[in-house]
Write an enzyme that holds these catalytic residues in place. Structure first.
Site, short mmCIF file in Angstrom:
data_model
loop_
_atom_site.label_atom_id
_atom_site.label_comp_id
_atom_site.label_asym_id
_atom_site.label_seq_id
_atom_site.Cartn_x
_atom_site.Cartn_y
_atom_site.Cartn_z
CG ASP A 131 -2.95 -2.80 4.44
OD1 ASP A 131 -2.99 -2.18 3.36
OD2 ASP A 131 -2.01 -2.69 5.25
NE ARG A 181 -2.21 -3.57 -1.48
CZ ARG A 181 -2.39 -2.73 -0.46
NH1 ARG A 181 -2.27 -1.44 -0.61
NH2 ARG A 181 -2.72 -3.18 0.72
#
Ligand SMILES: Cc1cc2nc3c(=O)[nH]c(=O)nc-3n(C[C@H](O)[C@H](O)[C@H](O)COP(=O)(O)OP(=O)(O)OC[C@H]3O[C@@H](n4cnc5c(N)ncnc54)[C@H](O)[C@@H]3O)c2cc1C
Length: 309
Positions: A131, A181
């Protein structure tokens, strides 16, 4: 940025609210809209149900800014267990970790050792996603990501389209054949660091998304995943991908559990790669309040739950 979003993002960082708000049943009731439960078993059950709709899963065990060595070890052990359960269940599933949950605040080297242990245990044909957190962690996160990627191709990174710097970060990462991502960005950042207007964030997202798809076509990007619920943006990128000759399967969208469910199913039924990030765990408060900030209308669900309680 709207005042409501700023207030909610400030509330996400508030220790007192974290300790008190989480005790109320109407808050807990609203959280259940975004997570299937606090346990790994609840997350696995949700993944089974998604599998029946041809939707893949990314698991994330909620937690951030862990500053205790023993707790960092526990988090790592937990992720190793998750990887074992994924393998045993035959699920099409991956994991996504936060580096501050793996001890980044304690030491980057310690964090790297934990990240490496997780990546080494993951299946080689799956990605361990990292993340991206608030902007003060971006340099350290990218450094550790580059270190990890040099030794292990099965690691991916989240990049945030709202940051002015992301264009350069993407250009510097592509020679390493990353998996990316792309998200808009969930933190409270000043205008010197991040685009403030939604329109500018969306345009930045579209431009970065096109670069990722071009890089994927040229084999310079292993996975190009779009982490968004923005249907208009998804369509623009899907059209671009189709014009570039991508097959449906190569167009990958990742969404959060409970948000745009119909869209998740539509993408899967059309043959696109549709993945849902399933978050679970007891440390859900800051994560949940960031979900409220993304769509302050969600506050109404909470108000409704007050009366339903
Ligand atoms: C798989 C995944 C991983 C992520 N990882 C990170 C990360 O590592 N770092 C990071 O900073 N951010 C992360 N995010 C969050 C991201 O940055 C955005 O804050 C979030 O996705 C909302 O932006 P959006 O792209 O959906 O667009 P928006 O313009 O915010 O939303 C588009 C539409 O989607 C719907 N929607 C969006 N959010 C919600 C919500 N909370 N509740 C209900 N409906 C909603 C609404 O209909 C809205 O109109 C992640 C998001 C996803 C999907």
């Amino acid at each position: 940025m709207s005042l409501m979003r700023s207030l909610l993002l400030a509330a996400a960082r508030n220790q007192w609210l974290r300790e008190h708000a989480t005790r109320y049943s109407f808050v807990r009731g609203t959280v259940s809209r975004f997570m299937p439960g606090e346990t790994l078993d609840a997350a696995l059950a949700a993944a089974e149900s998604l599998r029946s709709k041809k939707i893949g899963t990314v698991f994330t065990h909620l937690g951030e800014n862990v500053k205790d060595h023993a707790e960092v070890r526990q988090v790592t052990e937990h992720y190793l267990e998750v990887l074992k359960r994924i393998r045993a269940s035959g699920l099409q599933a991956e994991i996504s970790v936060k580096l501050t949950q793996l001890g980044l605040d304690l030491s980057p080297d310690l964090c790297f050792e934990h990240l490496k242990a997780i990546i080494e245990r993951a299946q080689k044909d799956s990605i361990v996603w990292v993340d991206m957190e608030a902007s003060n962690y971006v340099d350290a996160t990218l450094d550790l990501y580059r270190r990890a990627l040099t030794a292990h191709p099965n690691v991916g990174i989240c990049l945030q389209a709202y940051l002015h710097r992301t264009k350069d970060d993407l250009a510097k990462l592509l020679p390493l054949r990353p998996s990316i991502r792309l998200v808009k960005g969930a933190y409270d950042e000043p205008p010197e660091i991040a685009f403030a207007r939604k329109q500018d964030v969306d345009e930045s997202y579209f431009e970065l998304g096109k670069q990722m798809l071009r890089a994927k076509k040229e084999n310079r990007c292993v996975r190009a995943a779009f982490g968004t619920h923005d249907v208009a943006l998804m369509r623009r990128l899907a059209d671009f991908a189709a014009a570039e000759g991508f097959g449906k399967k190569d167009f990958e969208v990742q969404m959060l559990y409970g948000i745009q469910r119909a869209e998740q199913e539509r993408l899967a039924s059309e043959g696109c790669t549709s993945i849902v990030l399933v978050a679970y765990g007891s440390y859900w408060y800051p994560w949940f309040v960031r979900r409220l900030a993304e769509r302050p209308a969600n506050l109404w669900f909470m108000v409704r739950n007050v009366f339903a309680a």
